[in-house]
Structure formats: structure tokens, C-alpha cells
Design a protein around this motif. Structure first.
Motif, PDB file in Angstrom:
ATOM      1  N   THR A   1      -4.972  -1.502  10.040  1.00 42.75           N
ATOM      2  CA  THR A   1      -3.623  -1.470  10.610  1.00 42.75           C
ATOM      3  C   THR A   1      -3.692  -1.818  12.098  1.00 42.75           C
ATOM      4  O   THR A   1      -4.771  -1.796  12.704  1.00 42.75           O
ATOM      5  CB  THR A   1      -2.979  -0.083  10.449  1.00 42.75           C
ATOM      6  N   THR A   2      -2.547  -2.091  12.677  1.00 40.80           N
ATOM      7  CA  THR A   2      -2.536  -2.415  14.103  1.00 40.80           C
ATOM      8  C   THR A   2      -3.031  -1.223  14.923  1.00 40.80           C
ATOM      9  O   THR A   2      -3.746  -1.398  15.906  1.00 40.80           O
ATOM     10  CB  THR A   2      -1.129  -2.833  14.560  1.00 40.80           C
TER      11      THR A   2
ATOM     12  N   ASN B   1       0.885  -1.159   0.000  1.00 40.68           N
ATOM     13  CA  ASN B   1       0.000   0.000   0.000  1.00 40.68           C
ATOM     14  C   ASN B   1       0.921   1.206   0.000  1.00 40.68           C
ATOM     15  O   ASN B   1       1.454   1.588   1.042  1.00 40.68           O
ATOM     16  CB  ASN B   1      -0.905  -0.028   1.241  1.00 40.68           C
TER      17      ASN B   1
ATOM     18  N   GLN C   1      -5.565   4.284  10.002  1.00 39.96           N
ATOM     19  CA  GLN C   1      -5.696   3.685   8.671  1.00 39.96           C
ATOM     20  C   GLN C   1      -6.313   2.301   8.836  1.00 39.96           C
ATOM     21  O   GLN C   1      -5.852   1.478   9.634  1.00 39.96           O
ATOM     22  CB  GLN C   1      -4.336   3.562   7.971  1.00 39.96           C
TER      23      GLN C   1
ATOM     24  N   GLU D   1       6.900   2.847   1.811  1.00 42.97           N
ATOM     25  CA  GLU D   1       6.479   2.744   0.417  1.00 42.97           C
ATOM     26  C   GLU D   1       5.628   3.946   0.064  1.00 42.97           C
ATOM     27  O   GLU D   1       4.742   4.319   0.806  1.00 42.97           O
ATOM     28  CB  GLU D   1       5.702   1.439   0.118  1.00 42.97           C
TER      29      GLU D   1
ATOM     30  N   THR E   1       3.182  -5.228  10.418  1.00 43.01           N
ATOM     31  CA  THR E   1       3.485  -5.727  11.753  1.00 43.01           C
ATOM     32  C   THR E   1       3.149  -7.212  11.875  1.00 43.01           C
ATOM     33  O   THR E   1       2.097  -7.649  11.392  1.00 43.01           O
ATOM     34  CB  THR E   1       2.652  -4.948  12.787  1.00 43.01           C
TER      35      THR E   1
ATOM     36  N   ASP F   1       2.058   4.477  12.591  1.00 42.99           N
ATOM     37  CA  ASP F   1       3.461   4.092  12.797  1.00 42.99           C
ATOM     38  C   ASP F   1       4.375   5.327  12.813  1.00 42.99           C
ATOM     39  O   ASP F   1       4.115   6.303  12.100  1.00 42.99           O
ATOM     40  CB  ASP F   1       3.913   3.141  11.691  1.00 42.99           C
TER      41      ASP F   1
ATOM     42  N   ALA G   1       4.729  -4.184   3.544  1.00 43.95           N
ATOM     43  CA  ALA G   1       4.055  -2.894   3.662  1.00 43.95           C
ATOM     44  C   ALA G   1       4.225  -2.333   5.070  1.00 43.95           C
ATOM     45  O   ALA G   1       3.273  -1.889   5.682  1.00 43.95           O
ATOM     46  CB  ALA G   1       2.571  -3.066   3.342  1.00 43.95           C
ATOM     47  N   GLY G   2       5.468  -2.385   5.581  1.00 45.84           N
ATOM     48  CA  GLY G   2       5.647  -1.976   6.971  1.00 45.84           C
ATOM     49  C   GLY G   2       4.684  -2.783   7.820  1.00 45.84           C
ATOM     50  O   GLY G   2       4.093  -2.277   8.771  1.00 45.84           O
TER      51      GLY G   2
ATOM     52  N   ARG H   1      -2.553 -12.328  12.436  1.00 48.20           N
ATOM     53  CA  ARG H   1      -2.094 -12.433  11.043  1.00 48.20           C
ATOM     54  C   ARG H   1      -1.305 -13.712  10.810  1.00 48.20           C
ATOM     55  O   ARG H   1      -1.342 -14.273   9.716  1.00 48.20           O
ATOM     56  CB  ARG H   1      -1.240 -11.209  10.686  1.00 48.20           C
TER      57      ARG H   1
HETATM   58  N1  ARG Z   1       2.429  -1.489  10.868  1.00 52.34           N
HETATM   59  C1  ARG Z   1       1.021  -1.323  10.704  1.00 52.34           C
HETATM   60  C2  ARG Z   1       0.356  -2.661  10.471  1.00 52.34           C
HETATM   61  O1  ARG Z   1       0.974  -3.597  10.065  1.00 52.34           O
HETATM   62  C3  ARG Z   1       0.662  -0.367   9.599  1.00 52.34           C
HETATM   63  C4  ARG Z   1       1.188  -0.714   8.253  1.00 52.34           C
HETATM   64  C5  ARG Z   1       0.577   0.140   7.163  1.00 52.34           C
HETATM   65  N2  ARG Z   1       1.302   0.002   5.942  1.00 52.34           N
HETATM   66  C6  ARG Z   1       1.015   0.588   4.766  1.00 52.34           C
HETATM   67  N3  ARG Z   1       1.784   0.396   3.753  1.00 52.34           N
HETATM   68  N4  ARG Z   1      -0.040   1.350   4.690  1.00 52.34           N
HETATM   69  O2  ARG Z   1      -0.806  -2.813  10.675  1.00 52.34           O
END
Ligand code: ARG
Length: 251
Positions: free
Chosen positions: A147-148, A40, A144, A47, A100, A186, A97-98, A105
């Protein structure tokens, strides 16, 4: 006899040509295998898009991983919320995507070893009366979706107090416009958003500390092992540190 043989040969050749020309466009011009990364791209510095180009820490690390695997990276941009399903369905080879690592999950996908640490932080308008996590009680929180930060804050502060946006940047716009009182996201994207927008600040308190890793389809343990081996090499030779330092200045 010779004639029959050559006829058969010709027929075989024709068959081959027909079959070959019917090959779908799955082979790239340079004939490299393509490996698809679901992400994302609205999450700087991990990203993001610059024009049509995908950039960021995850994109650069994935490019190096693809090289190690002898493949070409293709980035597939989607809602963060869709990445895990897309990995499960095999529409993409991995999700990066960063993301977690969480127990929930882990039931859906396998995670590689972790390549970065993330921290969930709270962004508020400068001068806000929200000074600590306790002050978030009864306030409107923007996140968002999926997300976590979104999942945990709904748990801790009540679903009715959390507004989930499809992008972190949209939550920031809502914060500036007064539609929400705080945004939980984050730390690195938080810093990027605060740098791009005047009048915002990040609270000192950290909401959650997490590990980022790459998600791979449960059944595809071969790819999981290959990515882990690549990550190990890229960590040992300093490539990953170098990529991260390109985007994040050490404090
Ligand atoms: N680290 C958080 C998660 O895994 C947020 C990651 C959102 N990443 C992104 N590309 N929008 O839930």
C-alpha cells in the motif's frame, strides 16, 4: 438430391450441437457478460466480507458500473499486492480497492477518474508517546504490504523500521500486542479498526492525501472509457454520493 441435402443439414446441425455443447461455462445462467473486479476485501468500508458476501463502497459502485455496462459483477478477492499484476494479466477486468493513484502505478495500469479521496493516517495505542509524524523516527511501524502507507513509510522512516502485514487488521493486532508502535493506513479503514478495537487512537496529523481510482489494463482503453462514462453518470445523478453516505457518516 433431397436426401443428400438433408444429410448435409443434419451433419451441420450435429456439428453445431457438438460445438455449442463444448462451450465452456463462461456464459452465466442468465447469459449476462461477467465483468471481474479484483480487490482485497479486508479494507472496510470500501471492501469487506460479511459471511460470504462482498460489501462496501467499492463493491456497490462497481455493481452500478457493471449495470451501466450491461454486465454482471464478479468480485475476485486477492492480496492487495497482487491486484495490479492480475489486471495486467487480464485475470480480472479492473482493480478497485481504495486504490491510490500514484505515478509508479500509472506506469503499469491506467486509472479512471477519481471517485474518492483517501488520507494516510497514523494509529497508535492511547497514551502513546507518539504525538506527531516526527515522533515516528526510530519507531516500529506496521503497514499493509504494497500500500502507499507501506511504500511511503519505508522511504521516510527506513525499511528496517517498517513491518508489512498482508492485512491491515493484522497490523492492528500487532499494534495492540506491542509488536509495532504505530500503524499507517487509510483514514476510513483506520476509523473502522479503531471503532472495533478499544484503546487505539488516530493522530490528528495527516501523513498523505490521495485520490482513489479504478485500475484498468493499459491496452483496454475501451473499458477505461466505458467506466469513466459510467462514473460520470453515477456522479452526476448522485448515486456515488448516496453509496458513500451509506457507509460513511458525514462529520
Ligand atoms: N490506498 C492505499 C493504496 O492504494 C491502500 C489501499 C488498500 N486497499 C485494500 N483493499 N486493502 O495503496
Amino acid at each position: 438430391m433431397k436426401k443428400v441435402l438433408s444429410l448435409i443439414l443434419a451433419a451441420a446441425l450435429m456439428l453445431c450441437f457438438a460445438a455449442c455443447s463444448q462451450q465452456p461455462a463462461s456464459t452465466t445462467p442468465d447469459n449476462a457478460t461477467v465483468i471481474k473486479m479484483g480487490t482485497n476485501a479486508a479494507f472496510p468500508p470500501y471492501e469487506f466480507k460479511e459471511g460470504d458476501a462482498f460489501k462496501g463502497i467499492d463493491v456497490d459502485i462497481a455493481t452500478e458500473i457493471a449495470k451501466e455496462l450491461g454486465a454482471k459483477l464478479e468480485v475476485v478477492d486477492m492480496e492487495f499486492d497482487s491486484i495490479i499484476t492480475s489486471v495486467q494479466k487480464g485475470e480480472v477486468d479492473f482493480g478497485m480497492a481504495g486504490m491510490t493513484v500514484t505515478d509508479e502505478r500509472k506506469l503499469e495500469v491506467n486509472f479512471t477518474s477519481s471517485y474518492a479521496t483517501g488520507v494516510q493516517v497514523v494509529i497508535v495505542n492511547e497514551g502513546s508517546d507518539i504525538k506527531s509524524l516526527d515522533d515516528l523516527e526510530g519507531k516500529k511501524i506496521g503497514t499493509q504490504l504494497g500500500t502507499t502507507g507501506d511504500i511511503y513509510s519505508k522511504d521516510d522512516y527506513g525499511e528496517e523500521n517498517v513491518v508489512s502485514y498482508s492485512k491491515g487488521a493484522d497490523a492492528i493486532i500487532a499494534l495492540k500486542g506491542g509488536d509495532v508502535d504505530a500503524v499507517i493506513i487509510d483514514n476510513e479503514p483506520a476509523k473502522a479498526f479503531v471503532a472495533q478495537n478499544e484503546g487505539l487512537e488516530i493522530l490528528e496529523t495527516e501523513y498523505a492525501i490521495e485520490d482513489y481510482a479504478i485500475a484498468v489494463k493499459k491496452e483496454n482503453t475501451e473499458l477505461l472509457d466505458k467506466i469513466n462514462a459510467a462514473l460520470e453518470k453515477l456522479t452526476a445523478d448522485g448515486t456515488i454520493d448516496k453509496i458513500i453516505a451509506n457507509y460513511i457518516s458525514a462529520e
